[in-house]
Design a protein around this motif. Structure first.
Motif, PDB file in Angstrom:
ATOM      1  N   LEU A  85       0.313  -4.068 -11.310  1.00 49.21           N
ATOM      2  CA  LEU A  85       1.357  -5.369 -12.058  1.00 49.21           C
ATOM      3  C   LEU A  85       2.159  -6.544 -11.144  1.00 49.21           C
ATOM      4  O   LEU A  85       2.289  -7.394 -10.431  1.00 49.21           O
ATOM      5  CB  LEU A  85       1.488  -5.151 -13.017  1.00 49.21           C
ATOM      6  N   LEU A  86       3.585  -5.865 -10.487  1.00 49.55           N
ATOM      7  CA  LEU A  86       4.324  -5.146 -10.192  1.00 49.55           C
ATOM      8  C   LEU A  86       4.033  -6.155  -8.281  1.00 49.55           C
ATOM      9  O   LEU A  86       4.285  -7.368  -7.651  1.00 49.55           O
ATOM     10  CB  LEU A  86       5.378  -4.263  -9.687  1.00 49.55           C
ATOM     11  N   ALA A  87       3.277  -5.576  -7.830  1.00 47.79           N
ATOM     12  CA  ALA A  87       3.317  -6.143  -6.171  1.00 47.79           C
ATOM     13  C   ALA A  87       2.182  -7.216  -6.827  1.00 47.79           C
ATOM     14  O   ALA A  87       2.095  -8.241  -5.642  1.00 47.79           O
ATOM     15  CB  ALA A  87       2.025  -4.941  -5.672  1.00 47.79           C
ATOM     16  N   ALA A  88       1.348  -7.665  -7.824  1.00 42.83           N
ATOM     17  CA  ALA A  88       0.416  -8.774  -7.561  1.00 42.83           C
ATOM     18  C   ALA A  88       1.622 -10.271  -7.685  1.00 42.83           C
ATOM     19  O   ALA A  88       1.654 -10.607  -7.628  1.00 42.83           O
ATOM     20  CB  ALA A  88      -0.511  -9.218  -8.826  1.00 42.83           C
ATOM     21  N   MET A 114      -6.743  -5.138  -5.592  1.00 44.03           N
ATOM     22  CA  MET A 114      -6.501  -4.658  -4.732  1.00 44.03           C
ATOM     23  C   MET A 114      -6.750  -5.406  -3.808  1.00 44.03           C
ATOM     24  O   MET A 114      -5.703  -5.643  -2.067  1.00 44.03           O
ATOM     25  CB  MET A 114      -6.406  -3.685  -4.621  1.00 44.03           C
ATOM     26  N   ARG A 115      -8.140  -5.770  -3.542  1.00 45.21           N
ATOM     27  CA  ARG A 115      -8.658  -6.278  -2.607  1.00 45.21           C
ATOM     28  C   ARG A 115      -8.089  -7.877  -2.653  1.00 45.21           C
ATOM     29  O   ARG A 115      -7.701  -8.626  -1.420  1.00 45.21           O
ATOM     30  CB  ARG A 115     -10.277  -7.100  -2.619  1.00 45.21           C
ATOM     31  N   ALA A 116      -7.547  -8.547  -3.255  1.00 43.67           N
ATOM     32  CA  ALA A 116      -6.515  -9.492  -3.514  1.00 43.67           C
ATOM     33  C   ALA A 116      -4.924  -9.841  -2.664  1.00 43.67           C
ATOM     34  O   ALA A 116      -4.723 -10.448  -1.810  1.00 43.67           O
ATOM     35  CB  ALA A 116      -6.687 -10.713  -4.959  1.00 43.67           C
ATOM     36  N   LEU A 117      -5.120  -8.530  -2.089  1.00 41.31           N
ATOM     37  CA  LEU A 117      -3.486  -7.776  -1.872  1.00 41.31           C
ATOM     38  C   LEU A 117      -3.956  -7.843  -0.465  1.00 41.31           C
ATOM     39  O   LEU A 117      -2.778  -6.963   0.336  1.00 41.31           O
ATOM     40  CB  LEU A 117      -2.984  -6.220  -2.685  1.00 41.31           C
ATOM     41  N   ALA A 130       0.557  -1.076  -0.050  1.00 35.15           N
ATOM     42  CA  ALA A 130       0.115  -0.131   0.379  1.00 35.15           C
ATOM     43  C   ALA A 130       1.018   1.166  -0.660  1.00 35.15           C
ATOM     44  O   ALA A 130       0.493   2.372  -0.892  1.00 35.15           O
ATOM     45  CB  ALA A 130      -0.825  -0.023   1.188  1.00 35.15           C
ATOM     46  N   GLY A 131       1.979   1.360   1.318  1.00 32.85           N
ATOM     47  CA  GLY A 131       2.742   2.517   0.757  1.00 32.85           C
ATOM     48  C   GLY A 131       3.454   2.565  -0.328  1.00 32.85           C
ATOM     49  O   GLY A 131       3.778   4.034  -0.917  1.00 32.85           O
ATOM     50  N   TYR A 132       3.628   1.195  -1.386  1.00 32.90           N
ATOM     51  CA  TYR A 132       4.658   1.764  -2.335  1.00 32.90           C
ATOM     52  C   TYR A 132       3.551   2.280  -3.593  1.00 32.90           C
ATOM     53  O   TYR A 132       3.675   2.866  -3.881  1.00 32.90           O
ATOM     54  CB  TYR A 132       4.761   0.168  -2.963  1.00 32.90           C
ATOM     55  N   LEU A 133       2.396   1.762  -3.751  1.00 37.97           N
ATOM     56  CA  LEU A 133       1.236   2.405  -4.299  1.00 37.97           C
ATOM     57  C   LEU A 133       1.476   3.628  -4.076  1.00 37.97           C
ATOM     58  O   LEU A 133       0.796   4.212  -5.092  1.00 37.97           O
ATOM     59  CB  LEU A 133       0.615   1.473  -4.721  1.00 37.97           C
TER      60      LEU A 133
END
Length: 96
Positions: free
Chosen positions: A42-45, A83-86, A20-23
């Motif tokens: 995509l990178l976060a996923a 986002m929910r999945a993350l 979340a901080g990164y995004l």
């Protein structure tokens, strides 16, 4: 909850906070647009585990990759699903 389960939950929460901080940091950059955000998501996923994200979204990993890398149209509901999945959310604030 066992100590192992507590540690695993703590790690998952910490990872979500970092993503979340990164995004959020990326969103506040100058000249940041939809495609750049999609690639950041995509990178976060990918770091979280694309197969896990895809399973929670009800799509194939390849379908999510195509949407987030720009080879297919990106839908807002897909962004929210990823986002929910993350375990991260979207918040709207007034501009200052």
């Amino acid at each position: 909850m066992t100590p192992y389960e507590k540690a695993k939950a703590h790690l998952a929460n910490r990872r979500a906070v970092e993503m979340a901080g990164y995004l959020d940091g990326r969103l506040h950059m100058a000249h940041y647009d939809e495609s750049t955000f999609a690639r950041s998501l995509l990178l976060a996923a990918e770091l979280h585990g694309m197969s896990l994200v895809a399973r929670e979204c009800g799509l194939s990993a390849e379908a999510i990759r195509r949407q987030l890398n720009g080879t297919q149209p990106l839908y807002f509901d897909s962004v929210l699903d990823v986002m929910r999945a993350l375990d991260i959310g979207l918040r709207v604030e007034a501009m200052q």
